[in-house]
Design a protein around this motif. Structure first.
Motif, PDB file in Angstrom:
ATOM      1  N   GLU A  44      18.241 -15.598  37.832  1.00  0.00           N
ATOM      2  CA  GLU A  44      19.485 -15.268  37.131  1.00  0.00           C
ATOM      3  C   GLU A  44      20.489 -14.665  38.099  1.00  0.00           C
ATOM      4  O   GLU A  44      20.123 -14.033  39.087  1.00  0.00           O
ATOM      5  N   GLU A  45      21.764 -14.870  37.805  1.00  0.00           N
ATOM      6  CA  GLU A  45      22.841 -14.355  38.656  1.00  0.00           C
ATOM      7  C   GLU A  45      22.759 -12.836  38.769  1.00  0.00           C
ATOM      8  O   GLU A  45      22.635 -12.137  37.774  1.00  0.00           O
ATOM      9  N   GLY A  46      22.790 -12.339  39.989  1.00  0.00           N
ATOM     10  CA  GLY A  46      22.779 -10.905  40.236  1.00  0.00           C
ATOM     11  C   GLY A  46      21.409 -10.250  40.142  1.00  0.00           C
ATOM     12  O   GLY A  46      21.298  -9.033  40.257  1.00  0.00           O
ATOM     13  N   ALA A  47      20.352 -11.053  39.936  1.00  0.00           N
ATOM     14  CA  ALA A  47      19.006 -10.483  39.811  1.00  0.00           C
ATOM     15  C   ALA A  47      18.496 -10.037  41.177  1.00  0.00           C
ATOM     16  O   ALA A  47      18.718 -10.699  42.184  1.00  0.00           O
ATOM     17  N   ASN A  48      17.812  -8.908  41.192  1.00  0.00           N
ATOM     18  CA  ASN A  48      17.186  -8.388  42.402  1.00  0.00           C
ATOM     19  C   ASN A  48      15.705  -8.749  42.317  1.00  0.00           C
ATOM     20  O   ASN A  48      15.004  -8.323  41.397  1.00  0.00           O
ATOM     21  N   ILE A  49      15.223  -9.533  43.282  1.00  0.00           N
ATOM     22  CA  ILE A  49      13.852 -10.039  43.228  1.00  0.00           C
ATOM     23  C   ILE A  49      12.834  -8.902  43.184  1.00  0.00           C
ATOM     24  O   ILE A  49      11.865  -8.957  42.430  1.00  0.00           O
ATOM     25  N   SER A  50      13.067  -7.868  43.967  1.00  0.00           N
ATOM     26  CA  SER A  50      12.128  -6.744  43.991  1.00  0.00           C
ATOM     27  C   SER A  50      12.063  -6.047  42.638  1.00  0.00           C
ATOM     28  O   SER A  50      10.980  -5.681  42.171  1.00  0.00           O
TER      29      SER A  50
END
Length: 110
Positions: A44-50
């Motif tokens: 998703e847009e702007g998601a932080n993988i961590s």
């Protein structure tokens, strides 16, 4: 030295509860639906993988592997570097203005 042994009692004289887990440690099994949901959330847009990994109890490296597998299956080839091409090698304005200044002032002495 018997007093130096560890005691399960706390200072107040009460006992603490200790839980002992026995048996073999197993890896967690993720269903295909769980993986798909977590990977979709990470794309998703702007998601932080961590943050997505932490929130879902997944190690970041494992989530990255899942993401690469999804991208490869979809035929997405994301390059690590994007080549650039310089259209022209025009001289910077500063050099052009210095050359013009020299032409204009040639032969003039102060």
């Amino acid at each position: 030295m018997v007093d130096a042994m560890l005691d399960a009692r706390q200072e107040g004289g009460s006992y603490r509860r200790i839980e002992v887990i026995t048996g073999q440690r197993r890896r967690r099994r993720w269903t295909a639906q769980e993986k798909a949901r977590i990977v979709a959330e990470s794309f998703e847009e702007g998601a932080n993988i961590s943050e997505v990994a932490r929130r879902n109890g997944v190690v970041r490296g494992l989530l990255t592997v899942w993401r690469h597998k999804v991208a490869a299956a979809a035929g997405v080839n994301a390059p690590g570097f994007v080549p650039i091409r310089i259209a022209s090698r025009a001289a910077p304005r500063w050099h052009a203005s210095r050359a013009a200044l020299r032409r204009r002032t040639r032969g003039c002495r102060r």
